[in-house]
Design an enzyme around this catalytic site. Structure first.
Site, PDB file in Angstrom:
ATOM      1  N   MET A 148      -7.782   8.679   9.814  1.00 25.67           N
ATOM      2  CA  MET A 148      -8.304   9.307   8.589  1.00 25.67           C
ATOM      3  C   MET A 148      -9.217  10.479   8.943  1.00 25.67           C
ATOM      4  SD  MET A 148      -9.265   5.735   6.711  1.00 25.67           S
ATOM      5  CE  MET A 148      -9.994   5.009   8.173  1.00 25.67           C
ATOM      6  N   ASP A 188       0.810  -1.215   0.000  1.00 29.18           N
ATOM      7  CA  ASP A 188       0.000   0.000   0.000  1.00 29.18           C
ATOM      8  C   ASP A 188       0.846   1.269   0.000  1.00 29.18           C
ATOM      9  OD1 ASP A 188      -2.349  -1.267  -0.056  1.00 29.18           O
ATOM     10  OD2 ASP A 188      -2.782  -1.104   2.085  1.00 29.18           O
ATOM     11  N   LYS A 222      -3.440   3.076  -2.441  1.00 29.60           N
ATOM     12  CA  LYS A 222      -4.837   3.430  -2.199  1.00 29.60           C
ATOM     13  C   LYS A 222      -4.916   4.898  -1.903  1.00 29.60           C
ATOM     14  CE  LYS A 222      -7.100  -0.545  -0.242  1.00 29.60           C
ATOM     15  NZ  LYS A 222      -7.693  -1.030   0.985  1.00 29.60           N
TER      16      LYS A 222
HETATM   17  N1  SAH Z   1      -4.035  -0.298   9.088  1.00 26.16           N
HETATM   18  C1  SAH Z   1      -3.518   0.991   9.457  1.00 26.16           C
HETATM   19  C2  SAH Z   1      -4.521   2.097   9.253  1.00 26.16           C
HETATM   20  C3  SAH Z   1      -4.925   2.334   7.821  1.00 26.16           C
HETATM   21  S1  SAH Z   1      -6.033   3.680   7.635  1.00 26.16           S
HETATM   22  C4  SAH Z   1      -3.017   0.941  10.900  1.00 26.16           C
HETATM   23  O1  SAH Z   1      -3.285  -0.019  11.621  1.00 26.16           O
HETATM   24  O2  SAH Z   1      -2.341   1.871  11.302  1.00 26.16           O
HETATM   25  C5  SAH Z   1      -4.939   4.992   7.223  1.00 26.16           C
HETATM   26  C6  SAH Z   1      -4.860   5.987   8.355  1.00 26.16           C
HETATM   27  O3  SAH Z   1      -3.959   5.509   9.354  1.00 26.16           O
HETATM   28  C7  SAH Z   1      -4.294   7.330   7.976  1.00 26.16           C
HETATM   29  O4  SAH Z   1      -5.269   8.174   7.399  1.00 26.16           O
HETATM   30  C8  SAH Z   1      -3.852   7.860   9.314  1.00 26.16           C
HETATM   31  O5  SAH Z   1      -4.950   8.319  10.065  1.00 26.16           O
HETATM   32  C9  SAH Z   1      -3.328   6.598   9.966  1.00 26.16           C
HETATM   33  N2  SAH Z   1      -1.873   6.448   9.797  1.00 26.16           N
HETATM   34  C10 SAH Z   1      -1.231   5.504   9.097  1.00 26.16           C
HETATM   35  N3  SAH Z   1       0.113   5.649   9.208  1.00 26.16           N
HETATM   36  C11 SAH Z   1       0.315   6.708  10.001  1.00 26.16           C
HETATM   37  C12 SAH Z   1       1.459   7.358  10.523  1.00 26.16           C
HETATM   38  N4  SAH Z   1       2.690   6.944  10.225  1.00 26.16           N
HETATM   39  N5  SAH Z   1       1.292   8.420  11.341  1.00 26.16           N
HETATM   40  C13 SAH Z   1       0.058   8.851  11.663  1.00 26.16           C
HETATM   41  N6  SAH Z   1      -1.059   8.286  11.203  1.00 26.16           N
HETATM   42  C14 SAH Z   1      -0.950   7.228  10.383  1.00 26.16           C
END
Ligand code: SAH
Length: 488
Positions: free
Chosen positions: A173, A36, A58
């Site tokens: 998000m 991703d 995505k």
């Molecule tokens: N599966 C992922 C989440 C996917 S949804 C998990 O468990 O973390 C994507 C959202 O995750 C982004 O919009 C943001 O809100 C958050 N996110 C992912 N990576 C991030 C990071 N390094 N720092 C802050 N927020 C993050």
């Protein structure tokens, strides 16, 4: 045909060292990796040479169509008998659609496993210095989406329950809907002064934070132009945020370094930079292939054997073993061109000498990689009359150019280190395939050379060299990078 197998793997929030041991094992043996947008591109360097990479970037708002296509691809590759990794940011079961992918695999009768990862809210808060629970400030913790399938994208949830029943809330998000989220929480009974912390790009060098409260944070986000990927942490724990977290306090935090490489394996100095908090991309990536011993070469014909790298030493002893040659039948004195080569010789319980101590001889053999075989003139200058045998070839893995492209796209190169003249040439040649030139690289980054040879090679190719070490050492390099960091 072998049956394929699919691993749905959590990549963790960003810092590549937060990948689980099991996740790493899956990546190392995968034939195909579907990854991703939010997965750190550096993780793609953990894969085996020749593995196929499929980007499932995505972008927000374009989920639906893509998800079905991804499910189909997982099934297709597995049916071809491949070992497949579906690599997802954070934890695959937190807004990762792992349920849908698992269902598609179930339906197609394909074996799979799910490998959890550290989810962004926990990773990012921890790296921002805030625990998601704390005996004095928060006993419960909820993960909540800040965006969902409703027509407005505004999440439809039990706002009252959330506002009054949970101490710490992490919104994913949620940046776009932040004004709505804050309004809802206040409306349903949460104190408007409740602290809020946003963490953007948590756990990597680009990490940024923003503190406020339910009343102020939406305006601050607009003013500071904060954007995704970010998590929003609401709750009393957020006030535990100090000016800088343990992560941000590291001396090289925020430094993005491209470190030139000319052989397989990680450089010790590059690892030291990582330990001090820098993001380091060693580029390009190599795989070493041992050469076959030429029939005409008999080691016992020589009275001096000179090794040009530790790998040449390893190759030599492997040849002895394979051909049942007892080391005691070799009369030659063994020389190492570098300290590392000498250490390697000694590890096989043989004495090793520096090449400076070599006496005249006309029975001299030099052992080195193919890179060396092309430098006949230089060899002749150094060793006069000699035979040469190729021990190994360092082959570039093209895949690393692809990783490099993503690193450049994400603006994650602000310093380039050239440890040798060879590295200048290799990096420049490889990166040219991505349309980059010495001048475009100098626009992005400061250039550090290990010594006068690498500096000359860099300048000859058109680089502006910002720093050159007189006596290259780990400490001097660290000091230079620290100075660069301070000057930003
Ligand atoms: N599966 C992922 C989440 C996917 S949804 C998990 O468990 O973390 C994507 C959202 O995750 C982004 O919009 C943001 O809100 C958050 N996110 C992912 N990576 C991030 C990071 N390094 N720092 C802050 N927020 C993050």
């Amino acid at each position: 045909m072998n049956e394929g197998y699919v691993y749905l793997v959590g990549a963790g929030p960003g810092d590549i060292r937060l990948l689980t041991v099991k996740g790493k094992q899956c990546l190392e043996k995968a034939d195909v990796i579907l990854y991703d947008r939010l997965v750190n591109p550096l993780l793609l360097e953990v894969t085996k040479p020749g593995a196929e990479m499929v980007y499932c970037g995505k972008l927000p708002d374009r989920h639906l169509l893509r998800q079905e296509a991804i499910n189909d691809l997982l099934v297709k590759y597995a049916q071809e008998g491949k070992n497949v990794v579906r690599l997802k940011g954070g934890d695959p079961s937190v807004y990762g659609r792992v349920g849908e992918e698992a269902a598609a695999l179930e339906e197609a009768g394909i074996s799979y496993e799910i490998v959890p990862g550290i989810t962004a809210s926990i990773g990012a808060s921890t790296y921002a210095g805030v625990p998601v629970t704390h005996r004095d400030y928060g006993a419960s913790f909820a993960i909540v989406t800040g965006h969902d399938k409703s027509p407005t994208g505004q999440p439809i949830i039990d706002w009252k329950g959330l506002a009054t029943g949970i101490d710490t809330i992490a919104f994913y998000m949620g940046v776009k809907n932040l004004p709505y989220i804050c309004e809802q929480l206040i409306h349903f009974g949460r104190d408007p002064k409740t602290p809020v912390l946003l963490v953007q790009w948590g756990t990597v060098g680009k990490q940024k934070t923003l503190s406020g409260d339910l009343e102020t944070i939406a305006d601050l986000v607009k003013k500071e132009k904060f954007s995704n990927p970010a998590i929003t942490l609401v709750g009393q724990v957020a006030k535990l945020r100090t000016k800088e977290s343990w992560f941000e306090r590291q001396p090289l935090f925020g430094e993005h370094i491209l470190f030139g490489r000319t052989t397989e394996g990680a450089s010790e100095i590059a690892n030291e930079l990582v330990k001090l908090g820098a993001d380091v991309f060693e580029y390009p990536r190599f795989v070493t292939k041992h050469a076959k011993l030429e029939q005409s070469i008999s080691f016992s014909n020589y009275d001096q054997i000179i090794f040009h790298s530790p790998k040449s030493v390893q190759w030599f002893f492997a040849q002895l073993k394979m051909n049942h040659i007892d080391i005691r039948s070799i009369q030659a004195q063994l020389f190492g061109a570098s300290k590392k080569s000498r250490r390697e010789i000694e590890s096989f319980a043989c004495s090793a000498f520096p090449v400076q101590e070599m006496m005249d001889s006309n029975k001299r053999l030099v052992v080195g990689s193919t890179n060396w075989s092309t430098k006949e003139q230089k060899r002749n200058e150094l060793y006069g009359d000699h035979d040469f045998v190729v021990s190994h070839v360092d082959e570039i893995i093209e895949q690393s150019n692809f990783t490099c492209q993503r690193i450049l796209d994400e603006d994650r190169v602000d310093t380039i280190v050239f440890p040798s003249a060879e590295a200048v040439k290799v990096v420049t040649d490889q990166i040219a395939t991505l349309g980059e030139t010495p001048s475009t690289l100098c626009d992005r980054a400061k250039i550090i050379c290990f010594g006068s040879e690498s500096k000359k090679a860099a300048e000859d190719l058109g680089y502006r060299v910002d720093f050159m070490m007189n006596e290259p050492s780990k400490d001097e390099l660290i000091q230079i990078v620290k100075d660069i960091a301070k000057s930003r």
